[in-house]
Scaffold this active site. Structure first.
Site, PDB file in Angstrom:
ATOM      1  N   SER A  23      -2.585   5.506  -0.746  1.00 15.35           N
ATOM      2  CA  SER A  23      -3.590   4.470  -0.500  1.00 15.35           C
ATOM      3  C   SER A  23      -4.599   4.966   0.530  1.00 15.35           C
ATOM      4  CB  SER A  23      -2.923   3.185   0.016  1.00 15.35           C
ATOM      5  OG  SER A  23      -2.013   2.659  -0.939  1.00 15.35           O
TER       6      SER A  23
ATOM      7  N   ASN B  12       0.860  -1.187   0.000  1.00 17.87           N
ATOM      8  CA  ASN B  12       0.000   0.000   0.000  1.00 17.87           C
ATOM      9  C   ASN B  12       0.890   1.228   0.000  1.00 17.87           C
ATOM     10  OD1 ASN B  12      -2.905  -1.062   0.409  1.00 17.87           O
ATOM     11  ND2 ASN B  12      -1.704  -2.187   1.933  1.00 17.87           N
ATOM     12  N   GLU B  13       1.102   1.773  -1.191  1.00 15.47           N
ATOM     13  CA  GLU B  13       2.008   2.886  -1.373  1.00 15.47           C
ATOM     14  C   GLU B  13       1.371   4.192  -0.890  1.00 15.47           C
ATOM     15  OE1 GLU B  13       4.908   2.233  -2.024  1.00 15.47           O
ATOM     16  OE2 GLU B  13       5.210   0.822  -3.667  1.00 15.47           O
ATOM     17  N   PRO B  14       2.177   5.264  -0.769  1.00 16.53           N
ATOM     18  CA  PRO B  14       1.607   6.568  -0.440  1.00 16.53           C
ATOM     19  C   PRO B  14       0.449   6.916  -1.360  1.00 16.53           C
ATOM     20  CG  PRO B  14       3.995   6.670  -0.351  1.00 16.53           C
ATOM     21  CD  PRO B  14       3.649   5.302  -0.868  1.00 16.53           C
TER      22      PRO B  14
END
Length: 646
Positions: free
Chosen positions: A175, A171-173
């Site tokens: 999300s 879950n990248e920045p």
């Protein structure tokens, strides 16, 4: 004895007052091994409890280097204590996409190698996102994955690591808090961090299937683990910062039963560890006084001797002023301590008073043994000091602990093969070896393990470069010791645990040389852990010599250097060696002798600059910091911390 009884108590402040800046429950252990044992023990307790109740346990599992020791302990509990996993259901966080399950990079293979192949879990109870799906089938799979978690009763304990961007799972920045299992595009920083595992950024998948933040937040309990200095900044932001989508781990502040389990290095930026005087009254000792004074000096951009009582009072150090008497007394005490760390004589200055110097004057000359985890760490991290030791007449030995062979590009091998082909002079046996090597490289797939012959050639390349650097620095070639420690020689990024053989080789070398001073890499942010393992091997060998009361060990100092991946804090440095403009050029030239690492390194980590550029900047910045604190102005400085034998 039960596992519970073996768990160590914590050595760090854990009261409510000291944790007032922390928005997530945090637990700090001295090292990652103790912390991993703690986590594994909690999981084992829940499994046993549910077995007595005739119920299942649902675990959310993570991959990467962080949880591997936890999995090792769980496998050990199964093997040695009969812990059964027949009532355990697992759901893994993520998988690269696309990814074949038998690939060396797949998380299916990772989980089998680290856990599932070593326990009695039922295959039907193992769930891992499928990286082999056609793209049009991914959405349905993700929906079904969510449904299976619900049908299993929800996740009881979710294990997490944390990425440099603050991502959890993939879950990248950006999300959202409500996100569920889905296909995502990977952030460039995440791909850069994985590039060395894939032998190049171009080989890293651009997508992955991951549980969402919402899926993770639905777990009944969440345990996030982090080890090492490299995670300290993002841990501080996640635990003490505001909640924001740009750092997904901050969403965990919303969870009612989430705990961060950290080693001391990962926790080092938390307020209660880094600046404890800001949270509560301190028990002041010399080390803390020095750290607080240097912090205040940097905070106010004032030299140490310019700090006043008001400055100390304003920043929570009024009790220190009351205890010592005045700012002037504190300032002078710290100024003199810092001044005494600076020396142009890292081997000790003969025929002088050494009572206020970091190294002893006698014996002179000394035998100095420099341990270099990879074949270039010595000149990168302490090249200026190495040159100074040689120039001042000491007998310098260098122990190259590993071959460093996996860090050589295939093109470099082909260049050497071309040279060897031209000079082999009708040697049919050599001609066949060269042909076989070229054929292997021509058909090699990304991430494929090199053949033993190619690994050997790459090791020869790095050995030749190390010898060239020795000659340039004036170190006798016979004093270059190539240990090729067995733990490293796997041909892959993943290394074996170190063994008795590694320790014995190091023990024997120490006993052979009987050094008066040892230099070793304390640079523990190496992303693949080789520095950490190499240091542990040295510690074990030295501890054995201390216990055996070796006749030379009491007269030996062990100095830890940094520089390849990070630098010591000024407050920790116990010896600082100035490096002048001429010696800085010599240091860079020594680094340049390692031609296979020039221009582009195979494993650059999160810093894309060449190692000579990193070293030059860090050494220069150290000198600037000393100058700003009120010390003399130098071109550059290399810093060291002394390890005290037990």
């Amino acid at each position: 004895m039960s596992q519970v009884a073996k768990v160590k108590t914590l050595d760090y402040p854990n009261d409510h007052e000291s944790k007032k800046f922390e928005k997530i429950e945090t637990q700090i252990h001295g090292n990652s091994q103790d912390a991993s044992f703690w986590v594994a023990n909690e999981i084992a307790q829940l499994i046993r409890q549910r077995q007595k109740q005739g119920k299942n346990v649902v675990l959310g599992l993570a991959t990467g280097s962080t949880p591997t020791k936890v999995y090792d302990y769980l496998a050990k509990f199964h093997k040695e204590e009969g812990l059964s996993f027949k009532n355990v259901i697992t759901f893994n966080l993520d998988e690269y996409y696309p990814m074949k399950s038998d690939s060396i990079h797949s998380y299916v293979r990772f989980m089998n190698e680290h856990l599932f192949d070593h326990i009695d879990i039922k295959k039907k109870n193992i769930h891992i996102p499928d990286g082999t799906l056609d793209k049009e089938d991914v959405r349905d799979f993700c929906n079904a994955y969510e449904e299976k978690i619900v049908q299993a009763g929800g996740i009881d304990i979710q294990i997490l690591g944390i990425g440099r961007t603050g991502h959890i799972g993939f879950n990248e920045p950006g999300s959202s808090l409500k996100s569920k299992t889905r296909l995502v595009r990977l952030d460039r920083v995440t791909r850069l961090d994985a590039a060395s595992d894939f032998f190049g950024l171009e080989n890293v998948p651009t997508k992955a299937i991951t549980m969402g933040v919402g899926t993770i937040m639905d777990a009944k309990r969440i345990i996030l683990m982090a080890w090492g200095e490299g995670k300290a900044s993002i841990i501080e932001q996640s635990v003490e910062g505001r909640i924001r989508e740009s750092i997904p781990a901050t969403f965990l502040q919303h969870h009612e039963n989430c705990e961060f389990i950290l080693d001391s290095a990962a926790a080092s930026s938390l307020t209660r560890i880094n600046t404890p005087w800001l949270v509560s009254e301190c028990d002041w000792n010399d080390k803390l006084i020095k750290k607080a004074t240097l912090w205040l000096s940097e905070k106010l951009d004032k030299a140490i001797l310019k700090l006043t009582n008001e400055h100390y009072n304003e920043y929570g150090m009024g009790s220190l002023v009351a205890e010592i008497g005045s700012a002037e007394h504190i300032n002078l005490k710290v100024f003199n301590e810092l001044q005494r760390t600076i020396t142009g004589w890292p081997g000790g200055k003969p025929n002088t008073d050494d009572s206020q110097r970091p190294e002893r004057k006698d014996p002179y000359p000394k035998r100095s043994l420099i341990f270099s985890p990879h074949p270039d760490d010595d000149v990168i991290s302490m090249g200026g000091t190495l040159l100074r030791l040689v120039d001042q007449g000491h007998e310098v030995h260098i122990a190259y602990q590993t071959s460093g062979n996996i860090a050589v590009f295939d093109d470099e091998v082909i260049r050497f093969l071309d040279f060897a082909t031209d000079v082999q002079d009708d040697n049919k046996e050599l001609e066949k070896k060269l042909l076989d090597a070229r054929q292997f490289l021509s058909s090699k797939t990304p991430g494929q393990v090199d053949s033993p012959e190619i690994q050997k050639i790459k090791g020869f390349i790095r050995k030749g470069e190390a010898l060239a650097a020795c000659r340039y620095c004036g170190v006798d070639e016979k004093n270059a010791h190539f240990q090729n420690l067995p733990f490293y020689e796997t041909g892959t990024v993943k290394k074996k645990p170190h063994s008795e053989q590694d320790v014995q080789l190091t023990y024997d070398l120490l006993n052979e040389i009987k050094p008066h001073q040892i230099f070793a890499a304390g640079d523990l942010s190496d992303p693949h852990g080789t520095h950490r393992v190499c240091l542990q091997i040295i510690y074990e060998a030295v501890d054995r010599l201390v216990k055996e009361k070796a006749d030379w060990i009491d007269d030996c100092y062990l100095w830890l250097y940094r520089g390849a991946w990070q630098e010591w804090d000024i407050a920790d440095m116990e010896m600082a060696v100035p490096v002048g403009p001429k010696d800085m050029e010599r240091k860079k030239n020594a680094i340049f002798k390692h031609q296979s690492q020039k221009d582009a390194a195979m494993f650059p980590g999160n810093d894309q600059r060449e190692f000579w550029q990193r070293a030059e900047q860090r050494n220069t910045e150290t000198a600037i910091k000393y100058n700003q604190l009120g010390m003399a102005e130098y071109e550059a400085m290399e810093g060291f911390v002394r390890y005290k034998f037990k």
